[in-house]
Design an enzyme around this catalytic site. Sequence first.
Site, short mmCIF file in Angstrom:
data_model
loop_
_atom_site.label_atom_id
_atom_site.label_comp_id
_atom_site.label_asym_id
_atom_site.label_seq_id
_atom_site.Cartn_x
_atom_site.Cartn_y
_atom_site.Cartn_z
N GLY A 41 0.80 -1.21 -0.04
CA GLY A 41 0.05 0.03 0.05
C GLY A 41 0.82 1.38 -0.01
O GLY A 41 2.11 1.19 -0.51
N LEU A 42 0.25 2.38 0.58
CA LEU A 42 1.07 3.51 0.41
C LEU A 42 2.42 3.45 1.09
O LEU A 42 3.46 4.09 0.76
CB LEU A 42 0.13 4.76 1.07
CG LEU A 42 -0.51 5.62 0.16
CD1 LEU A 42 -1.01 6.64 0.75
CD2 LEU A 42 0.17 5.95 -1.09
N GLY A 76 4.18 1.00 2.08
CA GLY A 76 5.25 -0.08 1.18
C GLY A 76 5.90 0.78 0.08
O GLY A 76 7.09 0.52 -0.20
N HIS A 105 -15.47 5.24 13.49
CA HIS A 105 -15.65 6.35 12.67
C HIS A 105 -17.31 6.67 12.72
O HIS A 105 -17.92 5.84 12.52
CB HIS A 105 -15.34 6.11 11.20
CG HIS A 105 -15.47 7.49 10.39
ND1 HIS A 105 -16.62 8.17 10.01
CD2 HIS A 105 -14.52 8.07 9.58
CE1 HIS A 105 -16.32 9.01 9.12
NE2 HIS A 105 -14.97 9.00 8.98
N ARG A 145 -13.16 12.26 15.83
CA ARG A 145 -14.07 11.14 15.64
C ARG A 145 -14.25 10.45 16.91
O ARG A 145 -15.41 9.87 17.12
CB ARG A 145 -13.46 10.13 14.75
CG ARG A 145 -13.23 10.62 13.46
CD ARG A 145 -12.31 9.70 12.46
NE ARG A 145 -12.58 10.75 11.14
CZ ARG A 145 -11.52 10.04 10.16
NH1 ARG A 145 -10.78 8.87 10.32
NH2 ARG A 145 -11.53 10.68 9.01
N GLU A 177 -0.53 2.01 8.53
CA GLU A 177 -1.48 1.78 9.64
C GLU A 177 -0.93 0.55 10.69
O GLU A 177 -1.49 0.29 11.84
CB GLU A 177 -2.60 1.54 9.25
CG GLU A 177 -3.92 1.31 10.13
CD GLU A 177 -5.12 1.42 9.58
OE1 GLU A 177 -5.48 1.74 8.43
OE2 GLU A 177 -6.27 0.81 10.04
N ARG A 219 -6.78 9.21 15.88
CA ARG A 219 -6.21 9.66 14.73
C ARG A 219 -7.24 10.81 14.03
O ARG A 219 -8.46 10.55 14.03
CB ARG A 219 -5.95 8.53 13.73
CG ARG A 219 -5.67 9.12 12.28
CD ARG A 219 -5.38 7.97 11.36
NE ARG A 219 -6.63 7.37 10.84
CZ ARG A 219 -7.44 8.03 9.66
NH1 ARG A 219 -6.68 8.71 9.04
NH2 ARG A 219 -8.55 7.30 9.33
N SER A 234 -3.48 9.94 8.16
CA SER A 234 -2.96 8.58 7.97
C SER A 234 -2.42 8.38 6.71
O SER A 234 -1.21 7.64 6.68
CB SER A 234 -4.31 7.59 8.39
OG SER A 234 -3.67 6.38 7.77
N LEU A 235 -2.93 8.99 5.63
CA LEU A 235 -2.04 8.81 4.31
C LEU A 235 -0.80 9.58 4.28
O LEU A 235 0.37 8.92 4.12
CB LEU A 235 -3.17 9.72 3.33
CG LEU A 235 -4.44 8.94 2.96
CD1 LEU A 235 -5.10 9.93 1.73
CD2 LEU A 235 -4.17 7.72 2.18
#
Length: 526
Positions: A9-10, A12, A231, A280, A367, A377, A382-383
Amino acid sequence: MRVNIIGAGLAGLSAALTLAKDGVECNLFSVQQSERAQSVMAEGGINAVLDTMNEDDKIEYHIKDTMDGGANLADPNAVDGLCRNAPDIVRELEQLGVPFSKNEKGIVQRSFGGQKKKRTAFVKSSTGKMMMTAMIDAVRQYEAQGLVYRYPHHRLEDLIVRDNECCGAVLSDFFTGDVYEFYGSVIMATGGMNGLFEEMTTGSMLNTSDAAAIALERGVELANLEFIQYHPTTIAIQGKRLLISEAARGEGGRLYVKRRGYKWYFMEEKYPELKNLMPRDVVSAEMVKVTSRAECDDQVFLDMTEIPPMIWDTRLSDLREQCVNYLNIDPVSQPVPVSPGIHYFMGGIRVDEEHRTSLSNCYAAGECACQYHGANRLGGNSLLGAIYGGRIAAQSVLKYADRDALYRRNALEDVPAQNVSPNLSKRITEILASSLQIIRHEVTLNNSIHEIKMLLTDDINSAERRRLHLAQAVLLSAKSRRESRGAHKRTDYPEKDDVNFHKQTVARMNGDEVEITFLDIPERRE
Ligand SMILES: Cc1cc2nc3c(=O)[nH]c(=O)nc-3n(C[C@H](O)[C@H](O)[C@H](O)COP(=O)(O)OP(=O)(O)OC[C@H]3O[C@@H](n4cnc5c(N)ncnc54)[C@H](O)[C@@H]3O)c2cc1C
């Protein structure tokens, strides 16, 4: 040397890109192609102080909002690095081709939960998909140069640990069933622990939690496992929960419940500053409270009917499409019934500021790692954390690992990959769900701990034992934190207790038992 990155994912991809730019080879393993990683699902955006909205935003405010949102449980020095690097990260993404929504002044930023300034850059409601497309492309160049070796459809089976050092990883090939040892440093980038909560999360079920379970079993410390983000605006659909992105509230969506027959905008009344955009954990807990009041209905609605048509077209088009396709509700004209659902794991593999885990030569990012988000968070962080964390983890490998180490791959004969049976997986979810709701209590936590303990005495395979130990670690962490903070709220300990619990919860294996201790939060450096 060749580095083993588990997860594409992002986090990695970011690690792979960093290594490749330095001329270092890596293997990039994942259960599916990058195009199917959870990162593509991200909708709302990525946070960075670009100050394009004339609000006099400052990096210090981003740091403060992140620390406050996480109830001061994140490492302040790591958060400092995250927020200071965010503007460059967004600009680099733009250069890689991410088509951020723009106006004449530059990248547009929207409001997101827990933040006092408009700080979230976005691509309509497909930010993750666009970021992943750009990152996949960027990494592909290095695949062509023989610096990045892709192994999709490979699953982590084990970590190779010798003399308290991680020497590599064991992976199985889905299609051939072959199992290999891959020697070299390991970066874990395996995403959140969604598999612990089947059908209860908005996230990808490809992230089974087994990577975290393997790490725990091999002596890697996990941290803050009790902090599970609910959420506020999700909806049950077949097999999972559909997310109505926080962007909907950022663009003007309002939460209400019917009280004695009339709409009550409870968040706006109780929190006049941030209103529907409180963090949240706060919004979800308020939803539980109002729906349990006798004078209120038991359903909260998200009213997006006041959002102007231009905003729907330019910023929320995917979200509208999802509501129409999955719910048969057009949010432009009808309120949407919503309730809190599991969305993010603040806890995970414990890493320091350099993304080193407690096991030498093993790093973690994204994550799956516990670092930037403390007890809760903020949306959009997170991104950012996945990209920044992947980069820092790779830089640490470059700093600490032996570049001259010879790379070796070794086929293992007759090693069948072990699976958690669907029935057991379901049962673990039921047990966890019975006590790890938004509001918790020691009695139900104890019941769950007992039930997991009973399952550990059954005739189970090694993958099942690991998954049960991970579930036990989450429950024991929640039991041990005898206070209410962020996403961990207890009726038996309703107050925050900074004297005893301004600390990280650490879970590790001690023989066959899960052990919980607490670790001080580092002081902020000047
Ligand atoms: C619906 C939704 C919307 C979101 N919106 C936002 C948003 O707007 N802004 C924001 O900041 N965050 C958002 N998030 C959170 C964010 O998307 C994730 O936290 C982030 O993308 C995680 O990136 P990652 O690289 O750590 O993990 P992932 O993208 O989940 O990638 C994990 C990788 O690990 C691999 N893997 C997993 N287990 C194994 C194993 N055992 N063996 C081998 N490989 C394995 C997977 O195949 C995958 O390649 C959203 C999340 C969801 C679910």
